[in-house]
Write a protein that holds these residues in place. Structure first.
Motif, PDB file in Angstrom:
ATOM      1  N   TYR A  21     -25.227   1.927 -24.341  1.00  0.00           N
ATOM      2  CA  TYR A  21     -24.864   2.831 -23.248  1.00  0.00           C
ATOM      3  C   TYR A  21     -23.924   3.921 -23.754  1.00  0.00           C
ATOM      4  CZ  TYR A  21     -22.201   4.597 -19.302  1.00  0.00           C
ATOM      5  OH  TYR A  21     -21.550   5.413 -18.413  1.00  0.00           O
ATOM      6  N   THR A  68     -27.183  11.866 -26.139  1.00  0.00           N
ATOM      7  CA  THR A  68     -27.643  12.783 -25.092  1.00  0.00           C
ATOM      8  C   THR A  68     -26.858  14.089 -25.120  1.00  0.00           C
ATOM      9  OG1 THR A  68     -28.413  11.003 -23.646  1.00  0.00           O
ATOM     10  CG2 THR A  68     -27.839  13.085 -22.591  1.00  0.00           C
ATOM     11  N   LEU A 122     -29.533   0.949 -20.145  1.00  0.00           N
ATOM     12  CA  LEU A 122     -29.848   1.801 -18.988  1.00  0.00           C
ATOM     13  C   LEU A 122     -29.281   1.205 -17.706  1.00  0.00           C
ATOM     14  CD1 LEU A 122     -33.545   2.724 -19.855  1.00  0.00           C
ATOM     15  CD2 LEU A 122     -31.542   4.223 -19.991  1.00  0.00           C
ATOM     16  N   GLY A 149     -25.820   6.063 -26.242  1.00  0.00           N
ATOM     17  CA  GLY A 149     -26.832   6.897 -25.600  1.00  0.00           C
ATOM     18  C   GLY A 149     -26.229   8.131 -24.959  1.00  0.00           C
ATOM     19  N   ILE A 205     -32.482  -2.082 -24.589  1.00  0.00           N
ATOM     20  CA  ILE A 205     -32.705  -0.747 -24.002  1.00  0.00           C
ATOM     21  C   ILE A 205     -32.503  -0.804 -22.493  1.00  0.00           C
ATOM     22  CG2 ILE A 205     -34.464   0.992 -23.500  1.00  0.00           C
ATOM     23  CD1 ILE A 205     -35.637   0.424 -26.296  1.00  0.00           C
ATOM     24  N   PHE A 206     -33.098  -1.799 -21.846  1.00  0.00           N
ATOM     25  CA  PHE A 206     -32.969  -1.915 -20.391  1.00  0.00           C
ATOM     26  C   PHE A 206     -31.539  -2.278 -19.989  1.00  0.00           C
ATOM     27  CE2 PHE A 206     -37.574  -2.577 -20.949  1.00  0.00           C
ATOM     28  CZ  PHE A 206     -38.038  -1.596 -20.065  1.00  0.00           C
ATOM     29  N   TRP A 240     -32.678   7.745 -21.705  1.00  0.00           N
ATOM     30  CA  TRP A 240     -33.580   6.693 -22.185  1.00  0.00           C
ATOM     31  C   TRP A 240     -34.152   7.027 -23.554  1.00  0.00           C
ATOM     32  CZ3 TRP A 240     -38.732   7.202 -23.396  1.00  0.00           C
ATOM     33  CH2 TRP A 240     -39.384   8.362 -22.970  1.00  0.00           C
ATOM     34  N   ILE A 256     -31.241   6.296 -26.149  1.00  0.00           N
ATOM     35  CA  ILE A 256     -31.058   4.862 -26.382  1.00  0.00           C
ATOM     36  C   ILE A 256     -32.214   4.293 -27.195  1.00  0.00           C
ATOM     37  CG2 ILE A 256     -31.073   2.620 -25.214  1.00  0.00           C
ATOM     38  CD1 ILE A 256     -29.355   3.831 -23.034  1.00  0.00           C
ATOM     39  N   THR A 257     -33.426   4.708 -26.871  1.00  0.00           N
ATOM     40  CA  THR A 257     -34.601   4.219 -27.605  1.00  0.00           C
ATOM     41  C   THR A 257     -34.559   4.649 -29.065  1.00  0.00           C
ATOM     42  OG1 THR A 257     -35.919   4.313 -25.568  1.00  0.00           O
ATOM     43  CG2 THR A 257     -37.119   4.194 -27.651  1.00  0.00           C
TER      44      THR A 257
END
Length: 525
Positions: free
Chosen positions: A143, A150, A384, A146, A380-381, A158, A161-162
């Motif tokens: 998190y 970003t 997010l 990411g 990943i989830f 997303w 993070i991926t």
């Protein structure tokens, strides 16, 4: 802050070169590994430097750099205790836990607990460790990372993070811990150089060391603050940090795995000392920039922007790209180490122990890679999902979560190692009922129920839970002990005799470190 607007072609070129070199190092190490080599413990080939840098690198993430700078901006160097106080528990790892781990040829810490108590204890700790790695090491790190990527690349969260998971998983899948360790040497060396460069620019801009020392509020240079301080009272740090320290530095798979992969106990001890020396740098490259930023930019609306404000205002292009590279290096290092620990614990403590005791090395490597891929998707989830939480200070939240995860594990390991009469029933009771109690209290604390004023500082609360669980484990052990039931592990004295004489080099390295740390604590108080 839209960082991508600060970058130009030179910065992106530096970042691109970094990624190419990093992937090249990972591919080279992977290519040199023998076919079907065990990925999890690097064939017990790690030396002191690799161990120290891997442990330090695992501990360093973007939240460490950015949030430490923010805390330095608002409170001074008191939070540096989270780095400097660690030398006590690194010493405990080197001279109490590591001799047991390495002589028992431990691959995972749940395996060690299974040897000390029983297989039910091992399974409880394995699943606990898997959840901890996924939530604390992967979800929260992804998190924070990411958000950073970003800002740098102007990608959706997303995608950021991926991308982080994909790069980190590459090293874990191709070469396991050996690849992670070798790339850490490159990445952490780069981090130190770039961070020190930022500090030098800041000191010059602020007018020198004297101007920085005299230009901040009273108490900014104190490691121990009064008991009525709302942020970090001294008693909370002195009593509460050891609970986190025992778990984090001595019993957490992600942190200890490189020591388990040491060439020898000597290398393990020297590696932990190396990490201790590197932790000294934390105050100067993570917390000091925040103090410098307060002098240069005293009216920041958001202290969390202190680090990036320094970068954007002080550094030329090229160096800005280098700093962005360093932040990504810290991210990739932490995520790769956590993914490797995840695969190790599941494969050796769940799959091989419960389902396929006869599994070959080739099969365990295959399962470990599958777990790494599955864990990557889950993380990943989780990353997010954490992004949906609002109004939370990531650094404080992370420390508080550790404060409530740590007590059960610290109690089981410390009592189990130091007291031979501790029983498996006592350990399992703490790992089940103690965990529910600790996490339940933590949930109430974080939700401010019944009120925020009803709770003491989270570090002191962590100490109270730990003390209660130690007492609980002792009482249950005394009530459930059967005749002749004692620890199958040798005593600490027997362990030392079996491990051989401690070398002069080890005593020298640790002696100098202890003197340095005592001197620093005296100077900054």
């Amino acid at each position: 802050m839209e960082i991508y607007k600060l970058l130009n072609g030179i910065d992106f070129l530096v970042m691109g070169i970094y990624l190419i070199v990093l992937i090249g190092i990972g591919s080279w190490v992977s290519y040199r590994q023998k076919h079907n080599e065990n990925l999890f413990l690097a064939q017990h080939s790690l030396g002191a430097t690799s161990i120290g840098l891997t442990m330090w690198g695992t501990n360093v993430g973007p939240s460490m750099l950015i949030a430490s700078c923010s805390i330095g901006y608002t409170t001074g160097i008191v939070a540096a205790n989270f780095s400097w106080y660690a030398f006590v528990f690194l010493f405990l790892l080197a001279f109490v836990f590591a001799p047991y781990y390495l002589q028992a040829k431990t691959s995972t810490l749940p395996e060690f607990i299974g040897t000390r108590f029983n297989q039910h204890s091992r399974e409880l700790l394995a699943w606990y460790s898997l959840v901890t790695i996924l939530v604390s090491w992967l979800g929260m790190t992804l998190y924070a990372g990411g958000i950073l990527v970003t800002q740098i690349m102007n990608w959706p969260l997303w995608v950021s993070i991926t991308a982080l998971v994909a790069i980190s998983a590459f090293f874990t899948l191709t070469g396991g811990l050996k690849t992670v360790a070798h790339t850490n040497v490159f990445q952490m060396s780069l981090l130190i150089i770039a961070s020190l460069t930022l500090v030098v620019f800041g000191v010059i801009k602020a007018g020198g060391v004297t101007a920085i020392y005299e230009g901040v509020p009273e108490g900014y240079w104190k490691l121990f603050l009064p008991a009525d301080n709302p942020d970090y009272p001294f008693y909370a740090i002195l009593l509460g940090y050891p609970v986190l320290g025992i778990w984090f530095w001595c019993t957490d798979q992600s942190m200890v795995q490189s020591v388990l992969a040491a060439k020898s106990l000597k290398h393990g001890r020297l590696g932990t000392a190396t990490c201790g020396y590197l932790k000294i740098l934390d105050m100067f490259i993570f917390f000091l920039p925040g103090v410098i930023c307060l002098i240069l930019f005293p009216n920041l609306g958001n202290p969390d922007e202190a680090y990036m404000t320094l970068v954007s205002e002080l550094l030329p292009h090229g160096l800005i790209g280098l700093i962005m590279t360093v932040l990504m290096a810290a991210l990739i290092s932490t995520i790769a180490s956590a993914l490797n620990a995840l695969g190790t614990v599941f494969t050796l403590d769940v799959y091989q122990k419960r389902f396929r005791p006869e599994a070959s090395t080739k099969e365990t490597i295959y399962i470990g890679r599958i777990v790494t891929v599955v864990g990557s998707f889950i993380s990943i989830f989780l990353g997010l999902g954490i992004a949906k939480l609002q109004g939370l200070d990531l650094f404080s939240l992370f420390q508080a979560i550790l404060g409530f995860l740590a007590p059960p594990l610290s109690a089981v390991f410390l009592v189990g190692v130091l007291w031979k009469r501790a029983t498996s029933t006592g350990a399992n009771a703490v790992l089940t009922f103690g965990t529910v109690a600790s996490l339940g209290i933590g949930l109430c604390y974080l939700m401010h129920w019944p009120s925020e004023e009803a709770w003491p500082h989270f570090l002191f609360l962590s100490f109270l839970i730990f003390a209660g669980l130690c007492l609980f484990m002792i009482i249950v052990s005394l009530l459930t002990q059967t005749e002749g039931e004692v620890s199958p592990l040798p005593s600490l004295a027997d362990t030392y005799r079996a491990s051989g004489k401690v070398s002069a080099g080890v005593w020298t390295a640790w002696g100098i470190l202890i003197v340095l740390m005592i001197g620093l604590y005296i100077f900054f108080n």
